[in-house]
Design a protein around this motif. Structure first.
Motif, PDB file in Angstrom:
ATOM      1  N   THR A 241      17.316  15.589 -12.641  1.00 14.27           N
ATOM      2  CA  THR A 241      17.269  16.559 -11.552  1.00 14.27           C
ATOM      3  C   THR A 241      15.906  17.241 -11.473  1.00 14.27           C
ATOM      4  N   TYR A 242      15.460  17.467 -10.249  1.00 12.60           N
ATOM      5  CA  TYR A 242      14.193  18.152  -9.980  1.00 12.60           C
ATOM      6  C   TYR A 242      14.438  19.158  -8.862  1.00 12.60           C
ATOM      7  N   GLY A 243      14.684  20.402  -9.264  1.00 10.69           N
ATOM      8  CA  GLY A 243      14.934  21.438  -8.275  1.00 10.69           C
ATOM      9  C   GLY A 243      13.689  21.734  -7.457  1.00 10.69           C
ATOM     10  N   GLY A 244      13.902  22.119  -6.217  1.00 12.53           N
ATOM     11  CA  GLY A 244      12.786  22.463  -5.343  1.00 12.53           C
ATOM     12  C   GLY A 244      13.148  23.592  -4.392  1.00 12.53           C
ATOM     13  N   GLN A 245      12.211  24.508  -4.192  1.00  8.61           N
ATOM     14  CA  GLN A 245      12.405  25.628  -3.283  1.00  8.61           C
ATOM     15  C   GLN A 245      11.438  25.501  -2.106  1.00  8.61           C
ATOM     16  N   MET A 246      11.903  25.912  -0.941  1.00  3.04           N
ATOM     17  CA  MET A 246      11.142  25.783   0.289  1.00  3.04           C
ATOM     18  C   MET A 246      11.336  27.008   1.170  1.00  3.04           C
ATOM     19  N   PRO A 282      11.786  20.502 -12.945  1.00  2.45           N
ATOM     20  CA  PRO A 282      12.631  19.535 -13.653  1.00  2.45           C
ATOM     21  C   PRO A 282      13.806  20.203 -14.354  1.00  2.45           C
ATOM     22  N   GLY A 283      14.967  19.573 -14.222  1.00  3.55           N
ATOM     23  CA  GLY A 283      16.162  20.049 -14.900  1.00  3.55           C
ATOM     24  C   GLY A 283      16.899  21.181 -14.227  1.00  3.55           C
ATOM     25  N   ARG A 284      16.359  21.708 -13.133  1.00  5.17           N
ATOM     26  CA  ARG A 284      16.971  22.872 -12.508  1.00  5.17           C
ATOM     27  C   ARG A 284      17.893  22.471 -11.364  1.00  5.17           C
ATOM     28  N   THR A 285      19.088  23.051 -11.352  1.00  4.98           N
ATOM     29  CA  THR A 285      20.034  22.802 -10.265  1.00  4.98           C
ATOM     30  C   THR A 285      20.614  24.082  -9.687  1.00  4.98           C
ATOM     31  N   THR A 286      20.406  25.214 -10.347  1.00  3.20           N
ATOM     32  CA  THR A 286      21.001  26.471  -9.892  1.00  3.20           C
ATOM     33  C   THR A 286      19.942  27.569  -9.873  1.00  3.20           C
ATOM     34  N   GLY A 287      20.324  28.731  -9.328  1.00  2.00           N
ATOM     35  CA  GLY A 287      19.431  29.888  -9.321  1.00  2.00           C
ATOM     36  C   GLY A 287      18.297  29.800  -8.340  1.00  2.00           C
ATOM     37  N   MET A 288      18.458  29.016  -7.294  1.00  2.00           N
ATOM     38  CA  MET A 288      17.415  28.881  -6.279  1.00  2.00           C
ATOM     39  C   MET A 288      18.015  29.258  -4.924  1.00  2.00           C
ATOM     40  N   PRO A 289      17.194  29.749  -3.973  1.00  2.00           N
ATOM     41  CA  PRO A 289      15.782  30.099  -4.129  1.00  2.00           C
ATOM     42  C   PRO A 289      15.592  31.465  -4.792  1.00  2.00           C
ATOM     43  N   ASN A 290      14.418  31.637  -5.367  1.00  2.00           N
ATOM     44  CA  ASN A 290      14.065  32.846  -6.089  1.00  2.00           C
ATOM     45  C   ASN A 290      12.940  33.557  -5.344  1.00  2.00           C
ATOM     46  N   THR A 291      13.072  34.869  -5.173  1.00  2.00           N
ATOM     47  CA  THR A 291      12.108  35.625  -4.364  1.00  2.00           C
ATOM     48  C   THR A 291      10.681  35.477  -4.872  1.00  2.00           C
ATOM     49  N   SER A 315      13.130  31.702   6.867  1.00  2.00           N
ATOM     50  CA  SER A 315      14.233  31.140   6.101  1.00  2.00           C
ATOM     51  C   SER A 315      13.722  30.652   4.751  1.00  2.00           C
ATOM     52  N   THR A 316      14.588  30.694   3.752  1.00  2.00           N
ATOM     53  CA  THR A 316      14.300  30.100   2.449  1.00  2.00           C
ATOM     54  C   THR A 316      15.514  29.286   2.020  1.00  2.00           C
ATOM     55  N   TRP A 317      15.285  28.218   1.268  1.00  2.00           N
ATOM     56  CA  TRP A 317      16.380  27.380   0.803  1.00  2.00           C
ATOM     57  C   TRP A 317      15.917  26.549  -0.391  1.00  2.00           C
ATOM     58  N   SER A 318      16.828  25.793  -0.945  1.00  2.00           N
ATOM     59  CA  SER A 318      16.500  24.986  -2.106  1.00  2.00           C
ATOM     60  C   SER A 318      17.290  23.689  -2.073  1.00  2.00           C
ATOM     61  N   GLY A 319      16.876  22.760  -2.900  1.00  2.00           N
ATOM     62  CA  GLY A 319      17.570  21.483  -3.028  1.00  2.00           C
ATOM     63  C   GLY A 319      17.282  20.889  -4.387  1.00  2.00           C
ATOM     64  N   VAL A 320      17.973  19.806  -4.690  1.00  2.00           N
ATOM     65  CA  VAL A 320      17.789  19.125  -5.971  1.00  2.00           C
ATOM     66  C   VAL A 320      17.481  17.662  -5.712  1.00  2.00           C
TER      67      VAL A 320
END
Length: 386
Positions: A241-246, A282-291, A315-320
């Motif tokens: 998993t590779y978390g990403g914030q946008m 890497p490895g992140r799936t939760t706790g997103m997005p972060n201010t 808008s802000t959001w995240s994905g894995v």
């Protein structure tokens, strides 16, 4: 575990586990060729990584000079990028919905020496392939995109790299799958059962796993217990998993009108908004997005485009993202003769959608994989195993 003989079916019944853009596109391609499809997903179809992405179609920037990637990934990305014009046109014609396909060019820019060297590597690979790619100094780059900072070290025009509105694409696919008489969508996990040494899925002939980073977490009922699908093909355990914030900002006249890449940063004009991404966690799936992370992302983008410093976030959001050790997808038959996989596309899920649907449909309906498709088999040697 002993494998039975490979099934050869001209019009199979196929269970697809995962209704993201890969699952939806494979379902439609297979149904168009005569298969009967049941798509299983307990989550809202298309609302995972497919929805979170920015719609980048960027074979050069993503695969031409990236360290550690599969040696054939650039070839796969190029071939899929070549399919996108016709793919998008048919999707729009069939659905009646625009998908925002823009063939490019995009600009890759360098704000530091390391990024400039990366651009040199991309340009070198393009030159070896006889593909277009122009080095631009700062003045030439700012003539193309006036919003760029005058302090940049240079830029590269990438004719091969464009974008599409990924959310519009997902919506069009979902509409077409819902309309198709041979496709059924079920809001439940795929019903996978053990039958001795093989898998079964409630009367389906074949199984396709397209559940992204959750593919290895799918469950199989065996002797009344729920066990991991990884037991039927260990390659699924290699999908990380590779978390990403946008974020998106309100796009003003002094914001980019051109798709921009700058190291990990991308900026994609989309109507009245500018999409900016993305963190790589890497490895992140939760706790997103972060201010704080979002603020840092916008600050980094403002180093490339100074006018973004006071942009209004809409808008802000995240994905894995699902990624494999060589950052290339698993495509094709697993060690189970009736199970196939299309997962692990990392940052290239949107780009690789057309070629993935084609490769998977070919193989599931009896064609042997060609050299390019065969290079992405789940059984291939991975960096940690080589």
């Amino acid at each position: 575990m002993t494998c039975a003989a490979r099934p050869t079916l001209s019009a199979p019944r196929i269970a697809i586990a995962g209704a993201g853009i890969i699952g939806l596109s494979c379902a439609l391609e297979l149904a168009r060729r005569g298969a009967t499809i049941t798509l299983y997903d307990p989550n809202t179809p298309g609302r995972g990584a497919s929805w979170a992405a920015a719609g980048m179609i960027a074979p050069a920037f993503e695969a031409a000079s990236e360290p550690g990637v599969h040696p054939k990934l650039f070839d796969l990305c190029l071939e899929s990028a070549r399919l996108w014009p016709g793919f998008a046109a048919r999707l729009e014609a069939d659905s009646g919905k625009p998908v925002g396909y823009a063939p490019g060019p995009s600009l890759a820019v360098a704000a530091d020496p390391a990024t400039a060297r990366h651009l040199d590597g991309i340009l070198n690979t393009l030159a070896k392939r006889g593909l277009p790619g122009d080095r631009l100094d700062v003045d030439a780059a700012r003539a193309v995109e006036p919003s760029l900072s005058p302090d940049l070290l240079g830029a590269l025009r990438l004719e091969t790299d464009g974008h599409v509105n990924n959310r519009a694409v997902v919506s069009a696919f979902l509409l077409l799958c819902e309309r198709h008489p041979s496709i059924t969508l079920e809001p439940t996990p795929a019903p996978l059962h053990s039958r001795g040494s093989t898998l079964d899925s409630d009367g389906h002939d074949l199984i396709l796993v397209t559940a992204g980073w959750q593919s290895g977490a799918l469950k199989v009922t065996e002797h009344g217990q729920q066990v991991s699908l990884v037991n039927w093909d260990i390659s699924l355990d290699e999908i990380d998993t590779y978390g990403g914030q946008m974020l998106s900002v309100e796009r003003r006249a002094d914001h980019p009108a051109t798709t921009l890449r700058a190291g990990p940063i991308y900026m994609v004009p989309r109507g009245s908004e500018l999409v900016i991404g993305a963190t790589m966690e890497p490895g992140r799936t939760t706790g997103m997005p972060n201010t704080d992370d979002i603020a840092g992302l916008l600050s980094d983008a403002a180093q490339i485009v100074p006018s973004l410093a006071d942009a209004r976030i809409t808008s802000t959001w995240s994905g894995v993202r699902p990624g494999t050790p060589d950052f290339a997808p698993f495509l094709g038959r697993t060690r189970q003769p009736n199970m196939f996989v299309a997962a692990g596309h990392y940052r290239n899920g949107i780009l690789l959608t057309p070629i993935t649907a084609q490769i998977i449909a070919d193989q599931m309906l009896g064609a042997e994989p060609g050299d390019l498709a065969g290079a992405f088999a789940p059984s291939r040697a991975l960096p940690a195993q080589a």
